[in-house]
Write an enzyme that holds these catalytic residues in place. Structure first.
Site, PDB file in Angstrom:
ATOM      1  N   HIS A 150       0.861  -1.182   0.000  1.00 37.11           N
ATOM      2  CA  HIS A 150       0.000   0.000   0.000  1.00 37.11           C
ATOM      3  C   HIS A 150       0.895   1.228   0.000  1.00 37.11           C
ATOM      4  O   HIS A 150       1.735   1.405   0.887  1.00 37.11           O
ATOM      5  CB  HIS A 150      -0.921   0.026   1.218  1.00 37.11           C
ATOM      6  CG  HIS A 150      -1.909   1.167   1.175  1.00 37.11           C
ATOM      7  ND1 HIS A 150      -3.196   1.019   0.682  1.00 37.11           N
ATOM      8  CD2 HIS A 150      -1.782   2.467   1.538  1.00 37.11           C
ATOM      9  CE1 HIS A 150      -3.809   2.187   0.748  1.00 37.11           C
ATOM     10  NE2 HIS A 150      -2.980   3.080   1.265  1.00 37.11           N
ATOM     11  N   CYS A 151       0.709   2.091  -0.994  1.00 38.69           N
ATOM     12  CA  CYS A 151       1.558   3.271  -1.141  1.00 38.69           C
ATOM     13  C   CYS A 151       0.752   4.526  -0.805  1.00 38.69           C
ATOM     14  O   CYS A 151      -0.210   4.848  -1.516  1.00 38.69           O
ATOM     15  CB  CYS A 151       2.101   3.358  -2.568  1.00 38.69           C
ATOM     16  SG  CYS A 151       3.146   4.806  -2.855  1.00 38.69           S
ATOM     17  N   PRO A 152       1.112   5.245   0.251  1.00 37.70           N
ATOM     18  CA  PRO A 152       0.365   6.459   0.589  1.00 37.70           C
ATOM     19  C   PRO A 152       0.507   7.561  -0.449  1.00 37.70           C
ATOM     20  O   PRO A 152      -0.379   8.411  -0.570  1.00 37.70           O
ATOM     21  CB  PRO A 152       0.969   6.876   1.938  1.00 37.70           C
ATOM     22  CG  PRO A 152       2.330   6.255   1.956  1.00 37.70           C
ATOM     23  CD  PRO A 152       2.201   4.971   1.206  1.00 37.70           C
TER      24      PRO A 152
END
Length: 299
Positions: A150-152
């Site tokens: 998961h990439c913010p």
């Protein structure tokens, strides 16, 4: 009884970029994660790219006395910036491969007509049947097929359906960062030989501060995105997600390595479509379905 490694497998069909069917339906859904940290990071990404464009265009290129130097570099930088921001949007607004919520019902289980010994896994958090290589994301609150991480910065998971857009995003951000560093170095080298007032429409202190901040930003972004780009290409060529690598999961699937893995992610044989973040985008269908059914949000 077969081992858990022989659970029911989710058959993957890798279609070309401009295919129809399920890919078209998935591409026509608007997906957006309502996460405050992710939205702030996504805004900061756009702000920093816009800032870089402002400094490159208005501080360095437009005041230049060389028309062709300004034109060529301006077109190149802005073209790459548009591709980078488009790739960011496609990564953020594309369903990464979310498994339908609450499909682990008794009726659905019976409809699968499982053979004796076949094993399936149920996610206790989203009450869904987990396909092979799917992992639950605590931020998206969904199980994601082939979840890498998961990439913010893109406010989304990187998974089966949007990994190619994330790869393009890192590649184009690294490209404009390197371009900005080269332009800054050349501009500084040129201006030290003449009066700074002749190099920019801004005062020398302001121009220097803007360029210093741009160089720091470009150096940071170049390092981060170049590493991420290399990591993603390595993962694709080895058919192994980052989560699978960190958990040291032994593959129970048939690996597609090197070019087979690249073709599976980018769709079809090598072509210019691999580098085009607009490929497969059907804006008219997207707008009609968004008005009809509404956007799909994950909260």
């Amino acid at each position: 009884m077969q081992s858990s490694g022989h659970r029911l497998r989710d058959v993957e069909q890798h279609q070309p970029l401009l295919s129809g069917g399920e890919d078209e339906v998935a591409a026509s859904r608007i997906w957006f994660i309502q996460d405050s940290c992710g939205m702030v990071c996504a805004f900061m990404t756009w702000f920093l790219v816009m800032y870089a464009g402002f400094v490159v265009n208005f501080v360095m290129l437009l005041p230049s006395k060389s028309f062709w130097y300004s034109l060529i570099n301006g077109v190149a930088f802005n073209f790459l910036a548009v591709l980078a921001l488009t790739s960011h949007l496609r990564t953020m607004l594309t369903d990464p491969g979310a498994v339908p919520k609450g499909n682990a019902t008794k009726e659905y289980m019976e409809s699968l007509q499982l053979k004796p010994g076949e094993v399936i896994y149920k996610c206790p958090k989203c009450c869904s049947i987990k396909p092979e290589r799917a992992h639950h994301c605590s931020i998206c609150k969904r199980c994601i097929k082939k979840m890498d991480h998961h990439c913010p910065w893109v406010n989304n998971c990187v998974g089966e359906n949007n990994q190619r857009f994330f790869v393009l995003f890192t590649m184009y951000i690294a490209s404009i960062s390197l371009h900005a560093l080269c332009l800054s170095g050349f501009h500084f080298f040129t201006c030290v030989k003449v009066q700074w007032n002749e190099c920019s429409d801004f005062s020398p202190p302001v121009a220097v501060l803007l360029m210093i901040f741009l160089c720091l930003e470009a150096l940071l972004f170049l390092t981060f995105t170049a590493v991420m780009f290399g990591t993603q290409i390595h993962s694709i060529c080895n058919d192994e997600t980052e989560i699978e690598r960190l958990k040291n999961e032994k593959p129970t699937w048939e690996r597609r390595v090197r070019w087979e893995g690249m073709k599976g992610v980018f769709g079809g044989p090598p072509s210019l479509l691999w580098f085009n973040p607009f490929a497969g985008l059907r804006l008219q269908v997207l707008m009609v379905r968004a008005r009809k059914n509404g956007a799909e949000f994950s909260v």
